[in-house]
Scaffold this active site. Structure first.
Site, PDB file in Angstrom:
ATOM      1  N   ASP A   9       0.842  -1.195   0.000  1.00 14.25           N
ATOM      2  CA  ASP A   9       0.000   0.000   0.000  1.00 14.25           C
ATOM      3  C   ASP A   9       0.876   1.242   0.000  1.00 14.25           C
ATOM      4  O   ASP A   9       1.968   1.250   0.562  1.00 14.25           O
ATOM      5  CB  ASP A   9      -0.923   0.017   1.216  1.00 14.25           C
ATOM      6  CG  ASP A   9      -2.111   0.957   1.034  1.00 14.25           C
ATOM      7  OD1 ASP A   9      -2.409   1.335  -0.112  1.00 14.25           O
ATOM      8  OD2 ASP A   9      -2.737   1.319   2.041  1.00 14.25           O
ATOM      9  N   GLY A  10       0.383   2.277  -0.639  1.00 14.40           N
ATOM     10  CA  GLY A  10       1.049   3.564  -0.671  1.00 14.40           C
ATOM     11  C   GLY A  10       0.137   4.644  -0.144  1.00 14.40           C
ATOM     12  O   GLY A  10      -1.083   4.485  -0.115  1.00 14.40           O
ATOM     13  N   GLU A  47       2.312   3.565  -4.450  1.00 18.17           N
ATOM     14  CA  GLU A  47       1.675   2.251  -4.609  1.00 18.17           C
ATOM     15  C   GLU A  47       2.610   1.303  -5.357  1.00 18.17           C
ATOM     16  O   GLU A  47       2.779   0.141  -4.977  1.00 18.17           O
ATOM     17  CB  GLU A  47       0.351   2.384  -5.372  1.00 18.17           C
ATOM     18  CG  GLU A  47      -0.709   3.229  -4.696  1.00 18.17           C
ATOM     19  CD  GLU A  47      -1.432   2.560  -3.546  1.00 18.17           C
ATOM     20  OE1 GLU A  47      -1.107   1.401  -3.198  1.00 18.17           O
ATOM     21  OE2 GLU A  47      -2.343   3.200  -2.989  1.00 18.17           O
ATOM     22  N   ASP A  69      -4.690  -2.293  -2.941  1.00 22.79           N
ATOM     23  CA  ASP A  69      -5.947  -1.577  -3.176  1.00 22.79           C
ATOM     24  C   ASP A  69      -5.792  -0.542  -4.294  1.00 22.79           C
ATOM     25  O   ASP A  69      -6.679   0.263  -4.526  1.00 22.79           O
ATOM     26  CB  ASP A  69      -6.466  -0.930  -1.888  1.00 22.79           C
ATOM     27  CG  ASP A  69      -5.520   0.099  -1.301  1.00 22.79           C
ATOM     28  OD1 ASP A  69      -4.547   0.492  -1.970  1.00 22.79           O
ATOM     29  OD2 ASP A  69      -5.754   0.513  -0.147  1.00 22.79           O
ATOM     30  N   HIS A 123      -9.475   0.296   2.645  1.00 20.74           N
ATOM     31  CA  HIS A 123     -10.194   0.716   3.848  1.00 20.74           C
ATOM     32  C   HIS A 123     -11.484  -0.084   4.056  1.00 20.74           C
ATOM     33  O   HIS A 123     -12.529   0.458   4.375  1.00 20.74           O
ATOM     34  CB  HIS A 123     -10.465   2.215   3.805  1.00 20.74           C
ATOM     35  CG  HIS A 123      -9.214   3.003   3.570  1.00 20.74           C
ATOM     36  ND1 HIS A 123      -8.223   3.154   4.515  1.00 20.74           N
ATOM     37  CD2 HIS A 123      -8.758   3.640   2.463  1.00 20.74           C
ATOM     38  CE1 HIS A 123      -7.228   3.870   4.018  1.00 20.74           C
ATOM     39  NE2 HIS A 123      -7.521   4.167   2.767  1.00 20.74           N
ATOM     40  N   ASP A 133      -1.274   0.067   5.171  1.00 19.44           N
ATOM     41  CA  ASP A 133      -1.643   1.478   5.140  1.00 19.44           C
ATOM     42  C   ASP A 133      -1.066   2.208   6.353  1.00 19.44           C
ATOM     43  O   ASP A 133      -0.520   3.315   6.222  1.00 19.44           O
ATOM     44  CB  ASP A 133      -3.168   1.618   5.098  1.00 19.44           C
ATOM     45  CG  ASP A 133      -3.609   3.068   5.032  1.00 19.44           C
ATOM     46  OD1 ASP A 133      -3.340   3.728   4.009  1.00 19.44           O
ATOM     47  OD2 ASP A 133      -4.206   3.551   6.019  1.00 19.44           O
TER      48      ASP A 133
END
Length: 144
Positions: A9-10, A47, A69, A123, A133
């Protein structure tokens, strides 16, 4: 080959702005966490960097399920990359591919492994995605 899960995740505060990435690597019962940050970057770059750093952490060829995501990352590696390579890094509408250097690095790293690129909704209370995250945001906090 080992079966490894990479959750990447970024995050970015401003776009561009300070950004971070977080990675969770899972192999059997082992978990490794990776994070990092840059002072001025974009969300898409973070990302992609998360995926790159996760793949770089592997010490041997593996079966990898890389979960993110980021629709940009997953669609890019599952669909768009084939067209970009065929067209010499140009898009359908004859524009140069953005973040080419990162895409090229992902392509090169991908040659070492058998990778399934999987998208999940961000999320959405997915534990590893939420952890990645948090790592990305911690990295930004430590940067500033």
């Amino acid at each position: 080959m080992k079966n490894v899960f990479i959750y990447a995740d970024g995050a970015c505060r401003g776009n561009p702005g300070p950004g971070g990435y977080g990675v969770i690597l899972k192999f059997n019962d082992s978990i490794k966490k990776i994070k990092g940050a840059m002072k001025k970057t974009t969300n898409n770059k973070m990302e992609m960097t998360a995926a790159i750093e996760g793949l770089k952490a592997l010490k041997e060829p593996c079966h990898v399920t890389l979960i993110s995501d980021s629709n940009y990352l997953i669609q890019g590696m599952n669909r768009w990359i084939h067209v970009w390579l065929k067209k010499g890094w140009w898009t359908y509408n004859k524009m140069p591919v953005k973040n080419r250097e990162l895409w090229e690095e992902l392509v090169n790293l991908s040659k070492q492994h058998k990778i399934k690129w999987k998208w999940i909704r961000g999320h959405s209370n997915h534990p590893e995605n939420e952890m990645a995250d948090r790592l990305a945001n911690e990295a930004i906090d430590e940067l500033t």
